[in-house]
Design an enzyme around this catalytic site. Sequence first.
Site, PDB file in Angstrom:
ATOM      1  CE1 TYR A 118      -4.267   1.673   1.285  1.00 17.16           C
ATOM      2  CE2 TYR A 118      -2.599   3.287   1.892  1.00 17.16           C
ATOM      3  CZ  TYR A 118      -3.922   2.964   1.655  1.00 17.16           C
ATOM      4  OH  TYR A 118      -4.907   3.910   1.787  1.00 17.16           O
ATOM      5  CB  SER A 123      -5.318   2.128  -6.645  1.00 17.91           C
ATOM      6  OG  SER A 123      -5.956   1.350  -7.650  1.00 17.91           O
ATOM      7  CD  GLU A 249      -0.821  -2.941 -11.702  1.00 16.12           C
ATOM      8  OE1 GLU A 249      -1.717  -3.739 -11.422  1.00 16.12           O
ATOM      9  OE2 GLU A 249      -0.952  -2.016 -12.513  1.00 16.12           O
ATOM     10  N   GLY A 250       2.942  -4.929  -7.112  1.00 15.14           N
ATOM     11  CA  GLY A 250       3.007  -5.672  -5.859  1.00 15.14           C
ATOM     12  C   GLY A 250       3.037  -7.178  -6.009  1.00 15.14           C
ATOM     13  NE  ARG A 251       0.013 -11.240  -8.125  1.00 13.58           N
ATOM     14  CZ  ARG A 251      -0.857 -12.027  -8.740  1.00 13.58           C
ATOM     15  NH1 ARG A 251      -1.867 -11.509  -9.394  1.00 13.58           N
ATOM     16  NH2 ARG A 251      -0.756 -13.340  -8.684  1.00 13.58           N
ATOM     17  NE  ARG A 388     -14.043  10.540  -8.691  1.00 21.43           N
ATOM     18  CZ  ARG A 388     -13.302   9.454  -8.515  1.00 21.43           C
ATOM     19  NH1 ARG A 388     -12.459   9.383  -7.522  1.00 21.43           N
ATOM     20  NH2 ARG A 388     -13.392   8.467  -9.351  1.00 21.43           N
ATOM     21  CE1 TYR A 449      -6.680  10.798 -16.791  1.00 22.96           C
ATOM     22  CE2 TYR A 449      -8.624  12.179 -16.913  1.00 22.96           C
ATOM     23  CZ  TYR A 449      -7.718  11.447 -16.165  1.00 22.96           C
ATOM     24  OH  TYR A 449      -7.840  11.375 -14.801  1.00 22.96           O
TER      25      TYR A 449
END
Lengths: 538, 538
Positions: A118, A123, A249-251, A388, A449
């Site tokens: 983390y 994310s 990604e942390g894998r 947002r 985007y």
Amino acid sequence: MRRWNGWGDASFHLPLPPVGQDFLKARLGVASPLSEASLEQVCADVPASRIPEEHKGVHTDPETRVRHARGQSLADWLAMRSGDFGVFPDAVALPEHSEEVAELLQWARERDLVVIPYGGGTSVAGHINPEDSGKPILTLSLERMNRLMDLDAESQIATFGAGTPGPLVESQLLAHGYTLGHFPQSFELSTIGGWVASRSSGQQSLRYGRIEQLLAGGRVETFRGTWEIPTFPASAAGPDPREMVLGSEGRFGVITEVKVRVTPVADHESFHVLFFPDWERARLCARQLVQNRTPLSMLRLSNAVETETQLALAGHPTMIGMLERYLGWRGAAEGKCMMTVGLTGTKAQCRTGLRELKRISRRNDGVYTGTYLGRKWEQKRFTMPYLRETLWEQGYAVDTLETATDWDNVDTLMERIETTLREGLQSEGEPVHVFTHLSHVYGQGCSIYTTYVFRCAGSYEATHERWARLKQAASQTIVNNRGTISHQHGVGKDHAPYLPTEKGPVTIGMLHAMSRYMDPDQRLAPGVLLQHEPEEQA
Amino acid sequence: MRRWNGWGDASFHLPLPPVGQDFLKARLGVASPLSEASLEQVCADVPASRIPEEHKGVHTDPETRVRHARGQSLADWLAMRSGDFGVFPDAVALPEHSEEVAELLQWARERDLVVIPYGGGTSVAGHINPEDSGKPILTLSLERMNRLMDLDAESQIATFGAGTPGPLVESQLLAHGYTLGHFPQSFELSTIGGWVASRSSGQQSLRYGRIEQLLAGGRVETFRGTWEIPTFPASAAGPDPREMVLGSEGRFGVITEVKVRVTPVADHESFHVLFFPDWERARLCARQLVQNRTPLSMLRLSNAVETETQLALAGHPTMIGMLERYLGWRGAAEGKCMMTVGLTGTKAQCRTGLRELKRISRRNDGVYTGTYLGRKWEQKRFTMPYLRETLWEQGYAVDTLETATDWDNVDTLMERIETTLREGLQSEGEPVHVFTHLSHVYGQGCSIYTTYVFRCAGSYEATHERWARLKQAASQTIVNNRGTISHQHGVGKDHAPYLPTEKGPVTIGMLHAMSRYMDPDQRLAPGVLLQHEPEEQA
């Protein structure tokens, strides 16, 4: 204090001017906000932890678990605001150095825990959301590892703790006269380790490069031991280990230290705004500028609907009216497109850049309006995510999608994504307001985007259902039409189902082989990047 | 016709002026050349092939096998010229398209063959040399796949057959007004697929990037099926498959098609030469130029011994004498260092580059001498490899070594490599002439390219023994002192023993896992990049 169920600092609010409210009402109709759960309610519902608080720096109190359970995707927002979080981590570890991370991994193996690395928790693709696998879940936050550990001024390499967030990266470098120059929109909260893990791209990547170009080396704690990535300016010695860490990604392990290529703060920097009569000429100019290798540090190009929306939401109708009359007189009226350009470097470099910018834009009937609007953009560049929140309060849900494709396919892909979203809720007669900008340009193509705004439905379930339909349809459109599922947000769990279409079976097989080697028990960020394999071992 | 036992075209000869001969004689003593085997002798000794010539496009005649048995390292030269080649491939396949490569791989699996992918045969690290494993050896040459297959002018992407050599890459692009801009010194013979497989770097990488930056996508035939690498301008969707192919050196599959990022031929290009009073100021100027992001397309910096050697070998003693008197008057005498700089781009970009070049070099007491010597360099840039042949005829053996390291370590590493080589034959009282240039510069550091010349011994065995001692000692010095084992030549078999020190156990384990996944029987280029594993499966 950080908002527990949304973006940023809870005490900051970005107002929406009346003209902006009218603009949305005219396009989407009147909306009403959904009622929100309180932090107390959510904390009261957190189940008992399955992890004993025996290890130093491991926290199991409900609020800490709530604050590390969800990211910042629209689905995360809906979950957090409804109070229906789904799965919580059983514990949150806050290690202070690499050795402690290594110990925690060892501990997790002994206790058969799932581990979720983390960073800033920003994310928008489900990277840090725990899922129910039967095993207890340990979220491993790097937030205490937030210091500049070393600065080699000769080689221009800075070493940071992986949990250092954007503002602390820049402020610690600025004290020595340097910058990393990496400014993703999540800059306020996202971390340098997260940027590496998810292959982030900053707004001025045209000058500084993406995180792929900025990463020099570092340290990753893994189930195969400490993985040191040495620094070389370049190497032909086989596949590059930096490229195995980037986007992992942390894998494969937990990134604990990041060595990056830094630059002395430039003498000159300015942002300029131009308008073009139509999309065709604007997009052609953007392509010509980058293919000409014009020394710019940033190029963003809004399409006509985004241009109109931005000018409306900005407020200041009198001034915008004057601007529009001037632009109309110069040939950029209905359908005009706004381009924002950054110039950064030595005086001579900026002068060359501005001269070439003007020459090439003139050829495409661009109207140069100077630096006034560019300064406005610069002032607001990191507060945009707060919008947002503002729209949410009015009952509108906002999400963004992004991809990248080659220049020959940009118009086709943008058009298909926008149509998919605009028509995505037609079955319930609900309009969706959709607009797009090109945020990063390359010789070969650019990123696309797209923002979409729709009214919240009568319940959280129905609003989530609207989002899921739009997101799924648009994601499928992207990978079916030569787009990458992400140019800068990463894969996470939300994009993992689309990765096989993009990468093909050989690359996916290779990534699984790498993951099985690094993490034989598959306890690191399971389901992120790669979906679970049907068979245990291929 | 291509020389069967050395570099390039057999009919081209680069003369060594008398002053150059005297220069070497003074430093190394009189040398005598070794006698050479003839092609006929070597062909007569080629053993019978173990592969039946049943497959279309498979050749087993001795001369074809001889011509594909060795690369261009000094060890290869000694083997070829002595006639003692070692192991020959049993057959050479010359497929014409990707499907045929896929069929050949299938055939090789059925017949239990070893397969060696072969581009231009220019490896200087043993990439394409067969070794004796008991299995028959099929060398798979891509030379017939040498065409521009597609050009997307909008996205500036060109698709080539992987066997296209440098001159055919550039001439086919030039017909459309484009360039790839990739000019390794092996340009005349090396191929675009070989550049990708070995992570090549071209002389003007400062503008165009290394092959890593030029590669957009492509096609690889593998034992896991056809591996399509899609083109994206950039992506955050997990580890990048391009980076798995780059530097894979044939271990994962056979690259058959290469998609590259091309550029319209620049309006302006010129090469400029400067001299500095000493190494310290020259190296500092090189670093400042690149860290300033000065828009240069090339920067090469010779140290004092290389500068002296190049001026001597150039001939023209009268003119060189005049130049040296001028330089001496300007402060650059004994110990001076020569810098060659390329400027490429629009008129404005080149003007900015030249202005900043002059400003920063003046600050370091550089003497700018204009474009005359730059033009000379440009004319000879691809014929320099022929000099090795010329020196060989005089009885001198020449080899080069290269690495890259961060700026803070450049002097230390260069000094240690040079000392290791200069003193490497001291036990037999034999001098070695050693000189270095920085061939590629980056913000973080640069490459170090060292040439060493020594006398052939009385026999091939003794000469090889001299080379092996020098090469081993220098390679160990590189990886023990923060250098990469290769900046541009790749790993092959010669550098594979040093890779674990550089990469560490986790990266090496990962590479083995990738190789085992892609090639379960380990029949693709065995021993290249990764040494054989002690156990079959980890």
